[in-house]
Write a protein that holds these residues in place. Structure first.
Motif, PDB file in Angstrom:
ATOM      1  N   SER A 125       3.909  16.784  10.054  1.00 12.63           N
ATOM      2  CA  SER A 125       3.598  15.187   9.862  1.00 12.63           C
ATOM      3  C   SER A 125       3.452  14.673  11.258  1.00 12.63           C
ATOM      4  O   SER A 125       2.429  13.943  11.438  1.00 12.63           O
ATOM      5  CB  SER A 125       4.822  14.695   9.095  1.00 12.63           C
ATOM      6  OG  SER A 125       4.370  13.058   9.225  1.00 12.63           O
ATOM      7  N   ARG A 152      -0.194  13.107  12.631  1.00 13.83           N
ATOM      8  CA  ARG A 152      -0.306  11.647  13.288  1.00 13.83           C
ATOM      9  C   ARG A 152      -1.027  11.634  14.679  1.00 13.83           C
ATOM     10  O   ARG A 152      -1.695  10.732  14.790  1.00 13.83           O
ATOM     11  CB  ARG A 152       1.291  11.370  13.494  1.00 13.83           C
ATOM     12  CG  ARG A 152       1.356   9.841  13.353  1.00 13.83           C
ATOM     13  CD  ARG A 152       3.157   9.339  13.463  1.00 13.83           C
ATOM     14  NE  ARG A 152       3.814  10.344  14.531  1.00 13.83           N
ATOM     15  CZ  ARG A 152       4.773  10.676  14.094  1.00 13.83           C
ATOM     16  NH1 ARG A 152       5.235  11.053  12.848  1.00 13.83           N
ATOM     17  NH2 ARG A 152       5.662  11.295  15.028  1.00 13.83           N
ATOM     18  N   ARG A 183      -4.588  11.392  11.693  1.00 11.52           N
ATOM     19  CA  ARG A 183      -4.876  11.598  10.211  1.00 11.52           C
ATOM     20  C   ARG A 183      -3.536  10.968   9.445  1.00 11.52           C
ATOM     21  O   ARG A 183      -2.674  11.711   8.870  1.00 11.52           O
ATOM     22  CB  ARG A 183      -4.893  13.000   9.826  1.00 11.52           C
ATOM     23  CG  ARG A 183      -6.288  13.552  10.279  1.00 11.52           C
ATOM     24  CD  ARG A 183      -6.505  15.116  10.395  1.00 11.52           C
ATOM     25  NE  ARG A 183      -5.974  15.572   8.915  1.00 11.52           N
ATOM     26  CZ  ARG A 183      -6.157  16.950   8.611  1.00 11.52           C
ATOM     27  NH1 ARG A 183      -6.274  17.805   9.485  1.00 11.52           N
ATOM     28  NH2 ARG A 183      -5.951  17.377   7.535  1.00 11.52           N
ATOM     29  N   GLU A 184      -3.398   9.751   9.535  1.00  8.45           N
ATOM     30  CA  GLU A 184      -2.154   8.882   9.012  1.00  8.45           C
ATOM     31  C   GLU A 184      -1.808   9.157   7.513  1.00  8.45           C
ATOM     32  O   GLU A 184      -0.687   9.355   7.158  1.00  8.45           O
ATOM     33  CB  GLU A 184      -2.138   7.700   9.315  1.00  8.45           C
ATOM     34  CG  GLU A 184      -2.554   7.167  10.914  1.00  8.45           C
ATOM     35  CD  GLU A 184      -1.252   7.314  11.597  1.00  8.45           C
ATOM     36  OE1 GLU A 184       0.064   7.514  10.954  1.00  8.45           O
ATOM     37  OE2 GLU A 184      -1.359   7.395  13.111  1.00  8.45           O
ATOM     38  N   ASP A 185      -2.901   9.089   6.810  1.00  9.98           N
ATOM     39  CA  ASP A 185      -2.495   9.468   5.276  1.00  9.98           C
ATOM     40  C   ASP A 185      -1.913  10.737   4.905  1.00  9.98           C
ATOM     41  O   ASP A 185      -1.045  10.955   4.216  1.00  9.98           O
ATOM     42  CB  ASP A 185      -3.920   9.375   4.502  1.00  9.98           C
ATOM     43  CG  ASP A 185      -4.041   7.770   4.416  1.00  9.98           C
ATOM     44  OD1 ASP A 185      -3.543   6.829   4.750  1.00  9.98           O
ATOM     45  OD2 ASP A 185      -5.541   7.344   4.291  1.00  9.98           O
ATOM     46  N   ASP A 186      -2.455  11.838   5.507  1.00  2.00           N
ATOM     47  CA  ASP A 186      -1.969  13.275   5.761  1.00  2.00           C
ATOM     48  C   ASP A 186      -0.719  13.239   5.991  1.00  2.00           C
ATOM     49  O   ASP A 186       0.315  13.866   5.620  1.00  2.00           O
ATOM     50  CB  ASP A 186      -3.001  14.208   6.270  1.00  2.00           C
ATOM     51  CG  ASP A 186      -4.391  14.294   5.489  1.00  2.00           C
ATOM     52  OD1 ASP A 186      -4.383  14.007   4.207  1.00  2.00           O
ATOM     53  OD2 ASP A 186      -5.542  14.593   6.198  1.00  2.00           O
ATOM     54  N   ALA A 235       1.421  10.798   6.355  1.00  2.00           N
ATOM     55  CA  ALA A 235       2.541  10.464   5.386  1.00  2.00           C
ATOM     56  C   ALA A 235       2.535  11.312   4.006  1.00  2.00           C
ATOM     57  O   ALA A 235       3.963  11.337   3.573  1.00  2.00           O
ATOM     58  CB  ALA A 235       1.831   8.989   4.771  1.00  2.00           C
ATOM     59  N   VAL A 236       1.695  12.067   3.600  1.00  2.00           N
ATOM     60  CA  VAL A 236       2.113  13.213   2.621  1.00  2.00           C
ATOM     61  C   VAL A 236       3.112  14.298   2.902  1.00  2.00           C
ATOM     62  O   VAL A 236       4.022  14.670   2.186  1.00  2.00           O
ATOM     63  CB  VAL A 236       0.707  13.894   2.209  1.00  2.00           C
ATOM     64  CG1 VAL A 236       0.955  15.115   1.276  1.00  2.00           C
ATOM     65  CG2 VAL A 236      -0.352  12.905   1.531  1.00  2.00           C
ATOM     66  N   ARG A 275       0.331   2.795  11.423  1.00  2.00           N
ATOM     67  CA  ARG A 275      -0.374   2.429  10.194  1.00  2.00           C
ATOM     68  C   ARG A 275      -0.295   0.842  10.466  1.00  2.00           C
ATOM     69  O   ARG A 275      -1.495   0.234  10.064  1.00  2.00           O
ATOM     70  CB  ARG A 275       0.154   2.993   8.751  1.00  2.00           C
ATOM     71  CG  ARG A 275      -0.136   4.341   8.643  1.00  2.00           C
ATOM     72  CD  ARG A 275       0.714   4.832   7.562  1.00  2.00           C
ATOM     73  NE  ARG A 275       0.311   4.281   6.310  1.00  2.00           N
ATOM     74  CZ  ARG A 275      -0.339   4.931   5.528  1.00  2.00           C
ATOM     75  NH1 ARG A 275      -1.007   6.134   5.979  1.00  2.00           N
ATOM     76  NH2 ARG A 275      -0.697   4.584   4.309  1.00  2.00           N
TER      77      ARG A 275
END
Length: 339
Positions: free
Chosen positions: A166, A170, A174-177, A179-180, A211
């Motif tokens: 994560s 970051r 790649r903020e969405d990834d 977060a996953v 974000r």
């Protein structure tokens, strides 16, 4: 043969079995060896150097007493552990060299040994700002680690892996990834933790702050700052001896106040972080250089350029002497000084 005496073949089998069990136990202990890389290294530059030198001498002694070199599990485990200690002190060139010498032997042993090796080399790549390579290695670790979360120690392993993934995502914006993988980390942590701890709150706060800042969602940004503040309070209460980690949280919190032009609050957190890094790791460490640069940015934002120059000079010195020379970072810093 006397009556009641075991056949020689049975005795040989028992002796071989005991030898194999003892060797497996020694190999497992070598695989789990991490005492050197777990050292806090908060004794200042000279003290940390002395500690590292002691570990180096220990490994040299092991090498001298063994005829197998890195084929010996004990030596291989300690070599990888020493590479971790180098990495923690930002001696990235030494860490990389040791790990590259270990590559073939880790591959031959495969399995958990490759996971241990890849874990260390991926973190070296992150510190070298080679984030794409680091992510490829962590994806490989994820593919090799096929044991269930319920297995003893597995949830802690997955928590650390997903936290690192994560963080790296970051850094790559790649903020969405990110977060996953943060959610994967939380799921793994539930197996051995009743609630989020201070480090989880720290990661969560940074993720939300990044974000929210880029999206201009200021209510969310202020909430994220509160989360990081709570992480700092918990860290001081739960792990008061972990000064470097505290300095990192302080720096992040100061950055959040700088982003909203709240200079006095930023100064409080930045100054404490600066002093902690200076005391714990010294003025040649990239950790100190990062914080000196941050303090210089604060002074520039305040229009106090004469006070910013010495701080930016300290940051420039670290950029020059550290392992992993970065042309973009050096150029950015020089432009800031000259302007």
């Amino acid at each position: 043969k006397h009556q009641g005496e075991a056949p020689k073949v049975a005795i040989d089998w028992m002796l071989d079995t005991v030898d194999n069990l003892e060797r497996e136990q020694r190999d497992r202990a070598a695989l789990m060896k991490r005492s050197w890389s777990d050292t806090a290294f908060e004794d200042g530059e000279a003290g940390n150097e002395d500690t590292i030198e002691g570990y180096e001498l220990e490994l040299v002694g092991m090498l001298r007493s063994s005829g197998e070199g890195l084929r010996d599990a004990q030596i291989l485990g300690n070599a990888i552990d020493l590479a971790g200690a180098y990495k923690k002190n930002y001696k990235l060139d030494k860490s990389e060299l040791v790990l590259l010498r270990c590559t073939r032997h880790a591959e031959e042993r495969s399995g958990a040994w490759m996971v241990k090796y890849l874990n260390h080399i991926s973190q070296v790549r992150m510190k070298q700002s080679r984030d794409v390579e680091a992510m490829e290695m962590m994806y490989e670790i994820e593919s090799l680690a096929n044991f269930p979360l319920s297995e003893n120690g597995a949830s802690t392993f997955y928590e650390t892996l997903y936290r690192n993934m994560s963080s790296c995502l970051r850094r790559m914006d790649r903020e969405d990834d990110a977060a996953v993988y943060f959610m994967k980390m939380v799921e793994a942590a539930r197996y051995h933790k009743g609630a989020l701890d201070w480090m989880d709150l720290w990661d969560l706060g940074i993720l939300i702050a990044n974000r929210a800042y880029h999206a201009g969602q200021w209510d969310e940004f202020y909430k994220s700052r509160e989360i990081i503040g709570e992480a700092l309070r918990q860290q001081k209460a739960v792990e008061p001896h972990e000064l470097i980690l505290r300095a990192k949280v302080l720096s992040n919190l100061g950055q959040c106040f700088l982003a909203t032009d709240e200079f006095d609050e930023a100064d409080v957190h930045y100054t404490e972080a600066y002093d902690l890094f200076n005391t714990c790791v010294g003025k040649r460490s990239p950790l100190f250089g990062m914080q000196a640069w941050a303090c210089g940015n604060l002074r520039c934002a305040e229009g106090r350029y004469a006070e910013a120059l010495p701080l930016l000079g300290e940051a420039l010195y670290v950029e020059v002497v550290k392992d992993g020379f970065s042309v973009p970072e050096m150029t950015k810093l020089m432009d800031q000084i000259l302007v």
